[in-house]
Design an enzyme around this catalytic site. Structure first.
Site, PDB file in Angstrom:
ATOM      1  N   LYS A 128     -16.107 -30.415 -13.422  1.00  0.00           N
ATOM      2  CA  LYS A 128     -15.767 -31.342 -12.498  1.00  0.00           C
ATOM      3  C   LYS A 128     -14.650 -31.195 -11.544  1.00  0.00           C
ATOM      4  CE  LYS A 128     -10.919 -33.854 -12.743  1.00  0.00           C
ATOM      5  NZ  LYS A 128     -10.292 -34.620 -13.727  1.00  0.00           N
ATOM      6  N   GLU A 172     -12.523 -41.358 -18.992  1.00  0.00           N
ATOM      7  CA  GLU A 172     -11.465 -40.334 -19.866  1.00  0.00           C
ATOM      8  C   GLU A 172     -10.188 -40.423 -19.224  1.00  0.00           C
ATOM      9  OE1 GLU A 172     -11.562 -36.939 -15.345  1.00  0.00           O
ATOM     10  OE2 GLU A 172      -9.985 -36.861 -16.540  1.00  0.00           O
ATOM     11  N   ARG A 222      -1.454 -37.229 -19.477  1.00  0.00           N
ATOM     12  CA  ARG A 222      -0.704 -36.956 -18.399  1.00  0.00           C
ATOM     13  C   ARG A 222       0.257 -38.346 -19.126  1.00  0.00           C
ATOM     14  NH1 ARG A 222      -3.967 -37.824 -12.834  1.00  0.00           N
ATOM     15  NH2 ARG A 222      -5.654 -36.707 -13.459  1.00  0.00           N
ATOM     16  N   THR A 230      -7.441 -33.970 -18.311  1.00  0.00           N
ATOM     17  CA  THR A 230      -5.785 -32.969 -17.656  1.00  0.00           C
ATOM     18  C   THR A 230      -5.073 -32.118 -18.706  1.00  0.00           C
ATOM     19  OG1 THR A 230      -5.015 -35.477 -17.080  1.00  0.00           O
ATOM     20  CG2 THR A 230      -3.548 -33.668 -17.144  1.00  0.00           C
TER      21      THR A 230
HETATM   22  C1  3PG Z   1      -8.556 -37.187 -12.425  1.00  0.00           C
HETATM   23  O1  3PG Z   1      -7.898 -36.473 -13.567  1.00  0.00           O
HETATM   24  O2  3PG Z   1      -9.525 -37.163 -12.378  1.00  0.00           O
HETATM   25  C2  3PG Z   1      -8.128 -38.187 -10.687  1.00  0.00           C
HETATM   26  O3  3PG Z   1      -7.032 -38.757 -11.434  1.00  0.00           O
HETATM   27  C3  3PG Z   1      -8.969 -39.257 -11.129  1.00  0.00           C
HETATM   28  O4  3PG Z   1      -9.093 -39.537  -9.075  1.00  0.00           O
HETATM   29  P1  3PG Z   1      -8.621 -40.259  -8.665  1.00  0.00           P
HETATM   30  O5  3PG Z   1      -7.233 -40.980  -9.037  1.00  0.00           O
HETATM   31  O6  3PG Z   1      -8.272 -40.359  -7.868  1.00  0.00           O
HETATM   32  O7  3PG Z   1      -9.550 -41.683  -8.823  1.00  0.00           O
END
Ligand code: 3PG
Length: 230
Positions: free
Chosen positions: A144, A56, A60, A84
């Site tokens: 999710k 993924e 950002r 995101t």
């Molecule tokens: C996401 O957007 O899925 C998260 O940033 C993942 O979470 P983590 O950075 O705590 O692994």
């Protein structure tokens, strides 16, 4: 007594079965935030070398979509999605850039409508019973669960899923996962995919440390494979 059969969902599935199956078969998703699109292909290759075949790309940074395009073109074995997603235009742009799927941190009616209209495989973020109720009405089957750890972890997921169990939601669990807590999530049948940003963290990407990313990917793959063997 007749078994309870409820169909809250519209005819269309927001995550087509074929792509859902592929993601569920992989069981592991690396979340990446990439500043420089030049880093995208080496990171994707390091992940593949370690056995992580789904990612993924979090939108950002300004270079996120360019990074995705490079992976789609140069590393076709990678199942590359975009995360995101916050605005409807991002769904169109992600689809046009060749993203295999999209996810959001939360649940937005605007984005659900856009994903449905454009036929883009899409999983919204959920963390409450209200989120699940709305997701069911929109025909979502893959969701999710985010932010997993800080919202209550596996016990919270079990509690919010309990009233919806007969709808057979499947979850991609993200947010605060690491090598220690990953295996516990895999013991829950509704959890189909786990992952996180620790596998290819922003500092490792910035340092160009592809070898450490490959090692972490291999460790994550080992954890998932061991859990799957039971
Ligand atoms: C996401 O957007 O899925 C998260 O940033 C993942 O979470 P983590 O950075 O705590 O692994």
């Amino acid at each position: 007594m007749k078994p309870l059969t409820l169909d809250l969902s519209p005819a269309t599935e927001l995550f087509p079965p074929k792509i859902k199956r592929r993601l569920m078969d992989e069981k592991l998703l690396a979340v990446l935030t990439i500043d420089d699109p030049e880093d995208a292909v080496p990171v994707a290759e390091a992940l593949l070398a370690g056995g992580v075949r789904a990612m993924e790309l979090a939108w950002r940074t300004p270079g996120a979509l360019a990074a995705l395009e490079r992976v789609v073109e140069a590393v076709p074995e990678m199942l590359a999605g975009v995360g995101t997603l916050l605005a409807p235009e991002q769904i169109h742009a992600a689809r046009d850039a060749g993203a295999a799927f999209g996810v959001s941190p939360g649940l937005s009616v605007k984005l659900l409508d856009t994903a449905r209209e454009s036929g883009f495989p899409y999983a919204p973020g959920i963390m409450s019973p209200s989120d699940l109720h709305l997701a069911a009405e929109y025909g979502c089957t893959l969701l999710k669960f985010f932010p997993a750890e800080s919202s209550g972890g596996l016990q919270h997921l079990r509690n919010i899923n309990a009233p919806f169990k007969h709808l057979d939601f499947r979850y991609v669990v993200l947010g605060g996962l690491n090598e220690t807590n990953m295996p516990s999530y895999l013991s829950e049948p509704s959890v189909s995919v786990i992952g996180g940003s620790w596998i290819a963290s922003p500092d490792l990407i910035a340092a160009g440390n592809w070898e450490e990313i490959r090692c972490r990917a291999a460790r994550a793959r080992q954890i998932v494979d061991d859990a799957s063997r039971g």
